[in-house]
Structures are given as C-alpha cells and as structure tokens.
Enzyme design. Structure first.
Site, PDB file in Angstrom:
ATOM      1  N   PRO A 481       0.829  -1.209   0.000  1.00  0.00           N
ATOM      2  CA  PRO A 481       0.000   0.000   0.000  1.00  0.00           C
ATOM      3  C   PRO A 481       0.861   1.256   0.000  1.00  0.00           C
ATOM      4  CG  PRO A 481       0.004  -1.025   2.172  1.00  0.00           C
ATOM      5  CD  PRO A 481       0.711  -1.973   1.252  1.00  0.00           C
ATOM      6  N   CYS A 482       0.471   2.220  -0.811  1.00  0.00           N
ATOM      7  CA  CYS A 482       1.189   3.502  -0.895  1.00  0.00           C
ATOM      8  C   CYS A 482       0.184   4.638  -0.779  1.00  0.00           C
ATOM      9  CB  CYS A 482       1.976   3.600  -2.208  1.00  0.00           C
ATOM     10  SG  CYS A 482       3.293   2.374  -2.384  1.00  0.00           S
ATOM     11  N   GLN A 483      -0.416   4.773   0.413  1.00  0.00           N
ATOM     12  CA  GLN A 483      -1.443   5.810   0.595  1.00  0.00           C
ATOM     13  C   GLN A 483      -0.885   7.208   0.421  1.00  0.00           C
ATOM     14  OE1 GLN A 483      -0.969   3.302   2.795  1.00  0.00           O
ATOM     15  NE2 GLN A 483      -2.906   2.410   3.452  1.00  0.00           N
ATOM     16  N   ILE A 485       0.556   8.424  -2.007  1.00  0.00           N
ATOM     17  CA  ILE A 485       0.419   8.962  -3.364  1.00  0.00           C
ATOM     18  C   ILE A 485      -1.043   9.192  -3.720  1.00  0.00           C
ATOM     19  CG2 ILE A 485       2.533   7.882  -4.160  1.00  0.00           C
ATOM     20  CD1 ILE A 485       0.927   5.688  -5.436  1.00  0.00           C
TER      21      ILE A 485
END
Length: 864
Positions: A481-483, A485
């Site tokens: 997960p890359c919240q 961005i």
C-alpha cells in the site's frame, strides 16, 4: 485494452535516428534532436532535416572528416569485400529510393533515409594515433560541457558521398534509463547495453574503453572480486519497450546486422571466458526444475492475487502453490485461510514479518539446522548464560515459596509483543499443568531455561517450512500500500515520496525480496505509482530490482481487457532472477471501455496490441453479463448463504459458478446442484439513504438529478430549482443532500446513481456508500452486494469471505482482479518452464481460461 499507438523498435542504420534515455532528456546520443516522439517508455529523438545537427556543430565536413585543427581521421586497412559487406549490411547497398526490406531493432521513423555505403571497414585511425576496431567500446563526444556517451562500434563505412561514419550501439548509464534520478541505487561503473543504434561521423569518437561483460547471476559483493581492471562493466541489456532489464544474450550474430545484437556469446572475467547458456529471450532451461513453485503472498488481503497466479500456473502446467501469506487485516487473513487451508497465514505487519524471518534464520543457525551460518551471538549468550547459572547452583531446585511455572510446549512464534507491540522475538507457550486458556506470549529473553523446548519447536518448524528461509521462496507477490500517493492526501510529499511513512511499504516489500531472493517477484499497484511525482515510486521499484540483479519489466493492465465488466487500470512489475526467464505480459483477450489517464512517458507501457494490429478480441463484458443470474435481495438482507434461483444466463456466469477443480480442468464433475451462493448481501443503508434510493427512477443514467428540486443547467451543472419547494424526509433531513449538489462543484452525476445493465464499472471500490459513486443496483433499491462486487473482480462463486459486511467489501475492493492474476500466472508458469518466445508480450490461448487439456494447449502454443 484493444490497441495503442503503433510504435517501432530501433533502427540500426539511420543517421537521422538518435535515442535518449527512457522517460528523460538526459543521456542523448551525439545526434541530439529537436523533435521528440514517444516510444514505449522512452523518448525517441530524431534529427530535424531542416535544422543543423550536432554533427555540424562539431565542424564535420561532408567527407566525415573534422575540420578542427590537427584532426586526422581515416579508415585503415583494406575494406571488407563487397560480397561480405552486402550480405552483412544489405540496406547500405540498396538503391537510395528503396525502403528497407526488413524492420530493425532500433528506433526509427518511417520517413528516414538509409545512408548508402561505398565501402565497409574493420579499423579506423582517429587523430593520427588511436586505432579503433569493429566491436570496440568507446566514448563518443557529448554535448558541450556534458558527459561523453558510451557505445560499441558495430559498423564502419564510407558513405557514397565520401563521408566517414561509424554506427554506434549505445550503452546507458543508470540515470539515462527509466530509473532516472534514482540512478544512485546502481553502482557507478555499471552500464546497460541496448539495441539502439545510429550513425555518427567518425570524428565523434573520443577514446577507447574497456567494458567488462559479466554474468548477471553474481551478486555485487562477489562480482567486485572478479571485475577486471576496466572503465565500466555491463551485465544487463536495457530494452525500451516496457522498461525492460534482462540478462545479456549469449548467442552472437555478426555485429552490425540489423536484426541482431552484437554482444559476444562469451563473458570475459579476469581474462577467462565463461559461456552463458541461458540466452536472453530464447532461454530453454537445462536445469531440473522442482515440481512445485512455492509462493509468498505479501499484503495478501483475502488472497485474490495468489489465487489467480496459482490457477494460471496450473493451467500452464506449472504447480504454483501459496505456502505463506501475510496481511495486517485480521478478517482478510481469515478469508484467505478459509479458502486456502494449506497456506501458513500470518496476521502481522510486513516489517515485523521481515524481522521475524531474520530472527528465525538466526535460531536455525544456532541449532545447526542450516549450513549457511549467520551471526547469532545473542542466542549463544542467552542460552549459555542459563547453562552457566545451572552449573553454579549445582542443579539444585529453587527453594523459594514462589510458584515455579514450567513450559510444556512452544506453540508459535512472532516478532513483537501482540498487545504492546514491543520489538523482539516472542514465543507462544503452553504451561505444564494449565489449560490452553493460560497459553501466553513470552519474550524469548525470559525463556532461556527452555532451550530444549525451543529447539524442538524450531526443528519441527524448520522441517515443515513454517517460515521461509532465503532460497525457500520461489515467487513473492504483493501490492504494497502507498497511501502517500493518493489524490485524497493533501500533504503528499512530491519532492521525496519515500520520506512519507505512508509509502514505506514499498521499501519493505523490496527489502523482503532482497532478503529471500526468490526466483520471481511480481508487484502490483495503482497507476499513481507512475503518475505521482514524475513516477518516482515506479522508478524506485524498478531501480531496486535492478540493484538486486533482478531482470525486470513494467506494464500497465486493464482488468476489463481480461474478461470483466470493469476497467480498473493497475501497474504490474515483474522481477526474475538471472537463472530464470523474465515473464511476459499476457495480451488482452477482451475489448474494453477505455477510461482513465496514463502519463505520456509511461503510456506505451500499456499492455495492448499495437494500433493497426488486426486482432479479434472477445466483446466487452457488461454488468448484465456478470450479475443477471443472482437472486433478488432486499436492502436488509441478513443471509450469508443462499441458493441460486436460476441457471447461469451467460458464458461468464457459467464459468464463475464452476467448482474449483472444474475451473482448473482437473475434474469434469459438475458443481453440486445444491451448492450455495455466498456473500450475496448488501451494505444495509440507513433509513434516510434508503428512502432516497427508493425515489431514484429505475432507468439508465438515473441519479440524484432526477429527484424533485434539482435543475440541470446548460453547462451540465446542477442548481436548486426555484420553482420547486425543497422536499424533506421523515427524519426532517432534505431528500437531496447539500453534498450531492456541491460534489465536484455540482458537475457530478455519481451521487445516488444507478448502474445499468449495458454499462461497465470504472473500478470496484472498498466503500459501498452511494453518496459519491455509482454503485446502486439497476432494478433493486440497494447498493451492489458483496457477491456482485466480487463477480466484477472475477472472484469465483466458491470463494467465501469472512468478517463484517463492510470488511468484506474492503477485501473485495482492495483485491487484484482474479482474471488478471490468472493471466499473469499463466505467463509465470511458461517462464518457469522456459517456454517463452521473444518479446515482452504473450498471446494467451483462445478462450482462456477455459482450458481443459493444459499440456496440449501449452505444446500447441510453443509449436506455433
């Protein structure tokens, strides 16, 4: 996705063609251009014929000789015989008006001219002193004040106008590839060979170079010991399509031919030659393969990605099995375990999982279970201290009145206190004389007197592979997960996204790959990975894989292109160890409604047929194809399981309702007629929202705009109708809420919108509220059910989910679309078997995945 703009590979023989680094303007070749067009993930540059080129800037006359004072460049020795030269470079000797008869591997435009040759040579003398030979590596003059370029000389010729030229096949520095400003990840002396070639005046040569070619399957620490004295070393081929990094091919064809690379078939290390038998894109394994590919699913959610990969692998003839899975969501872990009881599922953070793996290897090393000893001094000190204490007391029992607890058995292991989340290794123990309700997690530091119990547990866990050690995992997959961005995050760090804690999981994922060293890695993420901050995180992911000596490539795939009624665009990055073939991306099987946006520099990484390619795709799927057979339910449906009330209406429904074995072609036994339908219940709307939904007409395009009091202006924005009195619900709240009117500045039709039978869904989301998205059933007064969303994601009907209703929606919305993962698994299986043809893309068998004879299907594709 049906097609994309047609692109070419690079041209080996055009003075007009020059190629710069992927996705950047750095690292341009000497013929710097003023005109740019996109090619895959690179920017292809060609010299404008109406402008003066850099060659002219170097004061090169029409004979190819520099007019600088003291210049003296010429070819030496006899020319290559006409017969041999024409056979090797046929396009140089065609009549000028004729077009090349074959397409080459370099970048070219359709209107470029081929320089005609009078003679070809094998040696040249520059400035009266330096002798350059065909296939030498060299520096080429760069821009004023800039770095020189790096090339291999693959052709030397005198043009019909008397000019002297050489053809350069270019090397890239890391910063000149798609990695760009993350080039610091790569050792400075490492360069990447390419298939890009163009012609340059002979005087552009600056100095000879010694570039050592090394096998990719040597880690950097070992490689440093065998790198001979050299200017640079090269172990990887960089291909512009799909930002691909692969091992150097070992088969050699004649240098300068327009259909081949010019890398030697032998790799020179310290003066020795080592033949690399695993050939770039024509690899056929000579090693015996294990029958099972063991997979670790990181950030697994409910297991959609690994489920699809395993199914696709089995259909290709490779037995891919999910042995381990890790996720922080407890309910998702339960769902995965329910559907995959054979999998060791761990409910913990990825960071703690990596720490646990490292501690586990230390314990295995301490107990002499592994040959590759790793430092484990802390355990030597821990257990030795206890033994010394026992010796000092003479083994006498403690005479204190306090009760002595004795460990009966060690049950489990984890990293971090499950209650206080303190770091360190913890063991779950059962106590002698107490029941299971007294079992507890204890720090290993407090169990120094339980060495034998711990040894028994570690030995048993080592044998059963309860935790993987480096080398145990064949495939790592996951979507970190890359919240950080997300467009909803107003505080995104655009300068250095990795400083944002919300993006750290990308680093953790790569750290786990680095530690476990699997044969293959597959990472999935949202398209923002290549959109946000000039694609920083996507470039980082590729850079880390290349840094770890993995082959890699990046593709962007639309779920609907593989047989789903939703678009759902996602980024996928393959990694493959040097000993393996790099898997390809499967080409689309279905037409799809195009949506969304991809940055132009990554647009050509979209997995699709080239524009103009004549291909018959299956028709696009619609909502009706997926859910029209499901029973009618109410807003307040409480049942988790129910019976089907009608037979399947479409081919999609026939397939999605198959049993697990029948879906894999393992069994032709039909699914039991009394099989139950799982999770066909919707999020129960509150009274106010339910009353609103009931007022929405059952027609295509219906939404809150159809409610009384709303007027649509000519610019398609909404406003209150002054002629209509505002309507209120029984609760006293307005029928049309203010947020619906103001959403997207009044320009959206999504609030309380019905989907329709002949539509596709943009993407399945995790939240089932109808306030700002079209998620309502076409004909029923409710939102789409969990099962209907699962159908849109390609989950088989036999896949049952766990947890509260909202949690199940989250599991489905976060999942990788199963048909996409299945298609990727098929490509993975072929790569593992070495049955991969040239190129980054692969055409799936007709009517995939409905394959019954898997072996014959694979064979027929290979024969084709």
């Amino acid at each position: 996705m049906p097609s994309k703009r047609k692109t070419r590979s690079s041209s080996t023989s055009s003075v007009d063609a020059a190629t710069v680094a992927a996705d950047s303007t750095s690292g341009e070749t000497p013929n710097k251009s003023r005109r740019k067009t996109n090619l895959k993930t690179s920017v292809v540059v060609a010299v404008d014929k109406n402008e003066k080129s850099d060659a002219a800037d170097l004061n090169v006359d029409r004979n190819g000789n520099s007019e600088d004072e003291g210049s003296n460049s010429r070819f030496v020795g006899d020319p290559i015989s006409d017969e041999k030269a024409k056979r090797r470079w046929p396009n140089r000797y065609q009549e000028k008006e004729k077009k090349p008869s074959t397409k080459s591997k370099s970048n070219s435009s359709d209107d470029e001219e081929i320089l005609q040759a009078r003679h070809h040579y094998t040696e040249a003398e520059i400035d009266g002193c330096t002798i350059y030979k065909l296939n030498d590596d060299a520096h080429v003059k760069g821009e004023e004040g800039g770095e020189n370029y790096i090339c291999k000389i693959v052709e030397m010729f005198e043009a019909v106008d008397g000019g002297l030229y050489f053809t350069a096949q270019w090397y890239y520095r890391a910063k000149d590839t798609v990695i760009q400003n993350l080039g610091h990840l790569i050792e400075p002396k490492r360069v990447f060979f390419s298939e890009v070639q163009d012609d340059n005046p002979l005087d552009c040569l600056v100095e000879k170079l010694n570039i050592a070619r090394l096998p990719l399957n040597v880690n950097f620490d070992a490689k440093k010991k065998v790198i001979p004295p050299c200017d640079y070393y090269c172990d990887t081929l960089y291909l512009l399509p799909y930002s691909t990094f692969v091992k150097l091919p070992s088969e050699s064809k004649e240098g300068g031919s327009e259909s081949s690379s010019t890398i030697s078939s032998e790799i020179e290390v310290n003066g020795r030659s080592e033949v690399n038998s695993k050939i770039g894109n024509t690899f056929h394994s000579e090693e015996s393969k294990e029958p099972e590919l063991k997979l670790l699913d990181l950030y697994s959610g409910c297991g959609a990605m690994s489920t699809g990969l395993c199914q696709g692998g089995i259909l290709s003839g490779s037995n891919i099995v999910t042995r381990w899975a890790v996720d922080l969501n407890e309910h998702a872990c339960k769902s995965l375990k329910l559907n995959h009881p054979e999998t060791e599922v761990r409910n913990e953070t990825a960071e703690n999982f990596l720490s646990l793996l490292k501690e586990w290897e230390k314990l295995c090393s301490y107990f002499s279970l592994v040959q590759n000893k790793v430092p484990h001094k802390e355990y030597v000190d821990l257990f030795n201290a206890e033994e010394e204490e026992d010796d000092d007391t003479g083994g006498e029992e403690d005479n204190n009145d306090e009760e002595v607890f004795e460990v009966s058995e060690v049950l489990a292991v984890r990293y971090g206190d499950p209650k206080k989340n303190k770091p360190g290794l913890y063991l779950k123990v059962s106590w002698k004389g107490y029941g299971s309700d007294a079992d507890s997690w204890e720090p290993i530091d407090g169990l120094s007197n339980c060495k034998e119990r711990i040894k028994d547990f570690v030995t048993q866990g080592f044998k059963s592979k309860v935790l993987p050690l480096p080398g145990d995992v064949d495939v790592v997959c996951g979507g970190p997960p890359c919240q950080g961005i997300s467009g909803f995050n107003r505080f995104r760090n655009k300068e250095n996204p990795l400083e944002d804690e919300k993006n750290k999981q990308l680093v953790v994922y790569m750290d786990i790959v680095n530690y476990l060293q699997p044969k293959f890695a597959l990472m999935e993420n949202v398209v923002d990975l290549v959109k946000f901050a000039n694609g920083f995180l996507g470039r980082y992911a590729l850079g880390r894989l290349v840094q770890m000596n993995y082959q890699s490539r990046l593709g962007i795939m639309a779920a609907g292109a593989y047989g789903l009624p939703q678009f759902r665009l996602r980024v996928f990055i393959w990694g493959a160890a040097p000993s393996e073939m790099l898997p390809q991306f499967p080409l689309p099987t279905h037409d799809v409604v195009l949506r969304g946006f991809i940055p132009s520099e990554f647009e050509s990484s979209t997995v699709a047929y080239n524009e103009g390619h004549n291909v018959q795709l299956q028709r696009k799927l619609l909502l009706e194809d997926a859910i029209s057979d499901l029973p009618m339910i109410e807003n307040n449906e409480r049942r988790d399981d129910m019976e089907y009330d009608k037979p399947p209406q479409t081919e999609f429904q026939q397939f999605i309702r198959l049993s697990k074995n029948e879906m894999l072609g393992i069994s032709t036994e039909k699914k039991s007629s009394n099989s139950l339908l799982h999770d066909h219940r919707s999020l129960e709307l509150n009274v106010d929202d339910y009353q609103r939904v009931c007022r929405i007409p059952k027609k295509k395009g219906a939404c809150f705009r159809d409610l009384p009091g709303v007027r649509v202006r000519p610019d398609n924005k909404v406003e209150w109708d002054p002629k209509v009195k505002r309507v209120y619900l029984d609760s006293g709240k307005p029928l049309v809420p203010d947020y619906a009117m103001s959403f997207v500045h009044g320009g959206s039709s999504k609030p309380f919108a019905r989907l329709w039978w002949d539509e596709t869904v943009p993407t399945v989301v995790t939240r089932a509220e109808p306030h700002n998205q079209a998620i309502m059933h076409p004909m029923q007064d409710r939102v789409l059910s969990i099962r209907e969303n699962a159908r849109l994601q390609g989950f088989p009907d036999f896949y049952k989910l766990c947890g509260p209703v909202k949690e199940r929606y989250i599991q489905v919305g976060n999942a990788v679309a199963v048909p996409v993962a299945r298609a990727l698994g098929y490509s993975l299986g072929l790569a593992f078997q070495g049955a991969v043809v040239e190129g980054p893309l692969y055409k799936l068998p007709d009517k995939f995945p409905m394959i019954r004879d898997r072996v014959s299907s694979v064979s027929s594709e290979d024969d084709a």
